[in-house]
Design a protein around this motif. Structure first.
Motif, PDB file in Angstrom:
ATOM      1  N   HIS A 172     -36.208   1.065  30.375  1.00 47.96           N
ATOM      2  CA  HIS A 172     -36.258   1.640  31.696  1.00 47.96           C
ATOM      3  C   HIS A 172     -36.202   3.034  31.490  1.00 47.96           C
ATOM      4  CE1 HIS A 172     -35.293  -2.765  32.363  1.00 47.96           C
ATOM      5  NE2 HIS A 172     -35.889  -2.554  33.555  1.00 47.96           N
ATOM      6  N   THR A 173     -35.263   3.601  30.618  1.00 43.55           N
ATOM      7  CA  THR A 173     -35.243   4.895  30.544  1.00 43.55           C
ATOM      8  C   THR A 173     -35.289   5.642  29.097  1.00 43.55           C
ATOM      9  OG1 THR A 173     -33.461   4.826  32.039  1.00 43.55           O
ATOM     10  CG2 THR A 173     -33.176   6.673  30.724  1.00 43.55           C
ATOM     11  N   ASP A 174     -36.021   6.748  28.974  1.00 42.14           N
ATOM     12  CA  ASP A 174     -36.417   7.358  27.843  1.00 42.14           C
ATOM     13  C   ASP A 174     -34.963   8.123  27.414  1.00 42.14           C
ATOM     14  OD1 ASP A 174     -37.062   9.050  25.708  1.00 42.14           O
ATOM     15  OD2 ASP A 174     -38.964   9.648  26.604  1.00 42.14           O
ATOM     16  N   TYR A 175     -34.107   7.526  26.515  1.00 40.37           N
ATOM     17  CA  TYR A 175     -32.790   8.030  26.245  1.00 40.37           C
ATOM     18  C   TYR A 175     -32.996   9.415  25.517  1.00 40.37           C
ATOM     19  CZ  TYR A 175     -29.605   4.495  27.541  1.00 40.37           C
ATOM     20  OH  TYR A 175     -28.759   3.596  28.622  1.00 40.37           O
ATOM     21  N   PHE A 176     -34.055   9.334  24.916  1.00 40.02           N
ATOM     22  CA  PHE A 176     -34.319  10.971  24.068  1.00 40.02           C
ATOM     23  C   PHE A 176     -34.498  11.988  25.038  1.00 40.02           C
ATOM     24  CE2 PHE A 176     -35.098   7.608  20.866  1.00 40.02           C
ATOM     25  CZ  PHE A 176     -34.552   8.139  20.018  1.00 40.02           C
ATOM     26  N   ARG A 177     -35.297  11.501  26.211  1.00 41.71           N
ATOM     27  CA  ARG A 177     -35.547  12.676  27.168  1.00 41.71           C
ATOM     28  C   ARG A 177     -34.454  12.883  27.948  1.00 41.71           C
ATOM     29  NH1 ARG A 177     -39.890  11.893  32.245  1.00 41.71           N
ATOM     30  NH2 ARG A 177     -39.476  14.039  33.438  1.00 41.71           N
ATOM     31  N   MET A 178     -33.572  11.981  28.314  1.00 44.08           N
ATOM     32  CA  MET A 178     -32.438  11.741  29.299  1.00 44.08           C
ATOM     33  C   MET A 178     -31.517  12.547  28.411  1.00 44.08           C
ATOM     34  SD  MET A 178     -31.550  11.330  32.402  1.00 44.08           S
ATOM     35  CE  MET A 178     -32.399   9.737  33.077  1.00 44.08           C
ATOM     36  N   ILE A 213     -27.622   6.321  22.232  1.00 42.66           N
ATOM     37  CA  ILE A 213     -26.894   7.577  22.830  1.00 42.66           C
ATOM     38  C   ILE A 213     -26.854   8.523  21.616  1.00 42.66           C
ATOM     39  CG2 ILE A 213     -24.845   8.751  23.828  1.00 42.66           C
ATOM     40  CD1 ILE A 213     -24.609   6.183  25.411  1.00 42.66           C
ATOM     41  N   LEU A 214     -26.023   7.995  20.575  1.00 45.99           N
ATOM     42  CA  LEU A 214     -25.861   8.882  19.463  1.00 45.99           C
ATOM     43  C   LEU A 214     -27.122   9.361  18.657  1.00 45.99           C
ATOM     44  CD1 LEU A 214     -22.777   6.880  17.688  1.00 45.99           C
ATOM     45  CD2 LEU A 214     -22.699   9.058  18.942  1.00 45.99           C
ATOM     46  N   LYS A 215     -28.242   8.390  18.668  1.00 44.00           N
ATOM     47  CA  LYS A 215     -29.522   8.733  17.923  1.00 44.00           C
ATOM     48  C   LYS A 215     -30.156   9.818  18.743  1.00 44.00           C
ATOM     49  CE  LYS A 215     -33.677   6.332  16.101  1.00 44.00           C
ATOM     50  NZ  LYS A 215     -34.142   4.958  16.159  1.00 44.00           N
ATOM     51  N   ALA A 216     -29.921   9.757  20.310  1.00 41.70           N
ATOM     52  CA  ALA A 216     -30.586  10.491  21.069  1.00 41.70           C
ATOM     53  C   ALA A 216     -30.092  11.883  21.242  1.00 41.70           C
ATOM     54  CB  ALA A 216     -30.886   9.932  22.339  1.00 41.70           C
ATOM     55  N   LEU A 217     -28.784  11.907  21.102  1.00 38.46           N
ATOM     56  CA  LEU A 217     -28.010  13.067  21.177  1.00 38.46           C
ATOM     57  C   LEU A 217     -28.259  14.098  19.677  1.00 38.46           C
ATOM     58  CD1 LEU A 217     -24.619  12.220  22.425  1.00 38.46           C
ATOM     59  CD2 LEU A 217     -26.249  13.945  23.325  1.00 38.46           C
TER      60      LEU A 217
END
Length: 223
Positions: A172-178, A213-217
């Motif tokens: 539902h959410t692009d965590y990398f963008r968010m 989360i950690l991967k996106a950060l």
């Protein structure tokens, strides 16, 4: 999860000992109370303020930074923001001698509109009022714009996940963008994990959310 014992100082004191002993920091309590702080009925707003005071006391004893409240009574948007200013404002005034903030969640009614939330902050005009941006709670409004607009008022951000694909990405959410939005902002609070999906064990879902989360950060830091 408190089983109605959040006003029992002895019980809450035991929680303080347990969490402190485990090296934990208590941050936020999600409060879903019976009466609404933005109700059109002044008497219900009065009851809501009284009902929430116990949660302020509980959060303060636990050392929390904030409690999350709802404003989802709906109706006329301008009247609703005034009612929220009254109910939430009185709760903020009650909490002013603690470090506990009162933060509104985009959780139904007009509160899902980020512009309404900004109007509520202007109406409240109190340093201990805030917003809890939730990745998945802005309804028909753009979630990325919603988080961007409300981050300046956020002591925490709720990284809610519902479902993952076979690559570990939230559907539902692009965590990398968010998370890039969060990382590039002035936000310096806590990112909370909330897995609200089905089909897999909730602990597994929470761990998948944390991993993402950690991967996106990590990716956001490189850009």
């Amino acid at each position: 999860p408190f089983g109605g014992k959040h006003t029992d100082k002895k019980y809450v004191g035991e929680l303080v000992k347990l969490t402190t002993g485990e090296g934990m920091k208590n941050v936020l309590i999600l409060v879903d109370a019976k009466n609404q702080l933005d109700s059109r009925d002044p008497k219900q707003r009065d009851r809501a303020v009284d009902e929430h005071k116990g949660w302020i006391d509980c959060a303060a004893q636990l050392g929390c930074d904030a409690i999350r409240v709802n404003c989802r009574s709906g109706g006329n948007a301008e009247v609703n923001v005034k009612n929220a200013g009254d109910g939430v404002g009185r709760l903020c005034d009650y909490a002013k001698d603690t470090k506990v903030k009162v933060v509104i969640d985009p959780h139904g009614g007009h509160s899902q509109n980020p512009d309404w939330l900004l109007k509520a902050m202007k109406e409240l005009d109190r340093p201990n009022a805030g917003i809890l941006p939730d990745f998945n709670n802005f309804g028909r409004y753009d979630r990325y714009e919603g988080v961007t607009k409300t981050l300046p008022f956020a002591p925490a951000v709720c990284a809610k996940a519902l479902r993952f694909d076979d690559k570990g990405n939230e559907t539902h959410t692009d965590y990398f963008r968010m998370l890039k939005i969060v990382y590039d902002s002035d936000f310096s609070g806590v990112i909370t994990i909330e897995f609200e999906g089905g089909g897999i064990d909730p602990i597994e879902g929470s761990l998948l959310t944390k991993k993402l989360i950690l991967k996106a950060l990590k990716a956001a830091r490189k850009k």
